[in-house]
Enzyme design. Sequence first.
Site, PDB file in Angstrom:
ATOM      1  N   ASP A   1      -1.762   6.524   6.410  1.00 44.64           N
ATOM      2  CA  ASP A   1      -2.758   5.597   5.885  1.00 44.64           C
ATOM      3  C   ASP A   1      -3.025   4.596   7.005  1.00 44.64           C
ATOM      4  OD1 ASP A   1      -4.223   3.575   4.761  1.00 44.64           O
ATOM      5  OD2 ASP A   1      -2.861   3.185   3.080  1.00 44.64           O
TER       6      ASP A   1
ATOM      7  N   LYS B   1     -12.024  -2.064   6.484  1.00 45.82           N
ATOM      8  CA  LYS B   1     -11.186  -2.939   7.290  1.00 45.82           C
ATOM      9  C   LYS B   1     -11.683  -2.959   8.730  1.00 45.82           C
ATOM     10  CE  LYS B   1      -8.621  -3.517   3.659  1.00 45.82           C
ATOM     11  NZ  LYS B   1      -7.574  -2.596   3.230  1.00 45.82           N
TER      12      LYS B   1
ATOM     13  N   TRP C   1       0.830  -1.210   0.000  1.00 48.78           N
ATOM     14  CA  TRP C   1       0.000   0.000   0.000  1.00 48.78           C
ATOM     15  C   TRP C   1       0.857   1.249   0.000  1.00 48.78           C
ATOM     16  CZ3 TRP C   1      -4.252  -1.351  -1.921  1.00 48.78           C
ATOM     17  CH2 TRP C   1      -4.878  -2.558  -1.571  1.00 48.78           C
TER      18      TRP C   1
END
Length: 361
Positions: free
Chosen positions: A172, A196, A103
């Site tokens: 993030d 998530k 990511w």
Amino acid sequence: MGKRIFNFNPGPAALPLPVLEQVREEFLDYKGTGMSITEISHRSKQFEECLNQAVERTKRLLKIGDDFHVFFVQGGATLQFCMVPMNLAIQGKPVDYINTGTWSTNAIKEAKLLGKDVRVIASSEDKNFSYIPKGFQVDKDAAYLHFTSNNTIKGTQWAEFPKTGDVPLVGDMSSDFLSRPFEVKPFGLIYAGAQKNIGPSGSAMVIIRKDMLERGSPNLPTMLRYTTFTANNSLYNTPACFVIYVVSLVLKWLEETIGGLEKMERINKEKGKMLYDFMDRSNFYRGTAAKDSRSLMNLTFRLPSEELENKFVSEASKAGLGGLKGHRSVGGCRASLYNAVGIDAVKALVEFMADYQKRNG
Ligand SMILES: *Cc1c(COP(=O)(O)O)cnc(C)c1O
């Protein structure tokens, strides 16, 4: 109704059962409107109440005040990979990144595509992203420092966030947002894809320190400009209403049923410890992350062979334990123990793992 399984999916992921039950309960008639929450205007007082509740609960849980905006942006965490550099880069200054996995790599790629002066000041790529870097230098001149607080695919997590002095941190936090308390002050911006840890997929929650808004150029496209969202309370256009509604229920559960982030962290630590302790005692399962970098959200592990791994995932699934396959890019196994995954689920998993080892070890 069919039987619910123990859900270890990495995302979209498990949601608290009481939340799902409430959604079902009020799905056809939301608070006496005679309509579903998915059928009412995003400008109705019922929906605005959901939205405002979500914002207020987030602020309370994180103990932040009016120097921060909390809002929702469609497009998931991935859209933030470009919105962050578009809105927060400063002409003549570099933007700094720490690369700890897939990511982060994607976030770096987007900033480069935009032609920003990107510097990767630390990386764990040399060891397949199995650890969190230490001892790097933060440049005081950077416009911001971007990092990924929990690496969903590689199973690592920052125990302590980078110290940046006056350089705003950008995090993030998609896969560990609200799993533990943390100090928001050093952050210029935080974003988290909802699917998530806090809700269904389709939106990211974004938290921005108000002074950061001055950086964005008014020439940016309207929907890619943070001020569009902050000036309109996430309601410039039609937001992902259902996502926001479920997020507000999850946050209510976190505040009122769990009792806040300290309590949540205690539970998450207990869950992680149970599974890691079991793996460390076993000579069959092997954790893939460096011990000091282990994630409490996504626990990655290998078995002695790929064949045993495939069989493990498939037998676990038959036994009512789902979502244990590792990410397609890394293989192996992964148990995601997000907030909504209970201690009972982890107990069931450890029992299954012990039994599987006995039969195959
Ligand atoms: C899942 C994930 C993303 C991507 O989220 P989308 O909402 O699918 O765009 C980004 N960062 C991290 C850390 C993630 O876990």
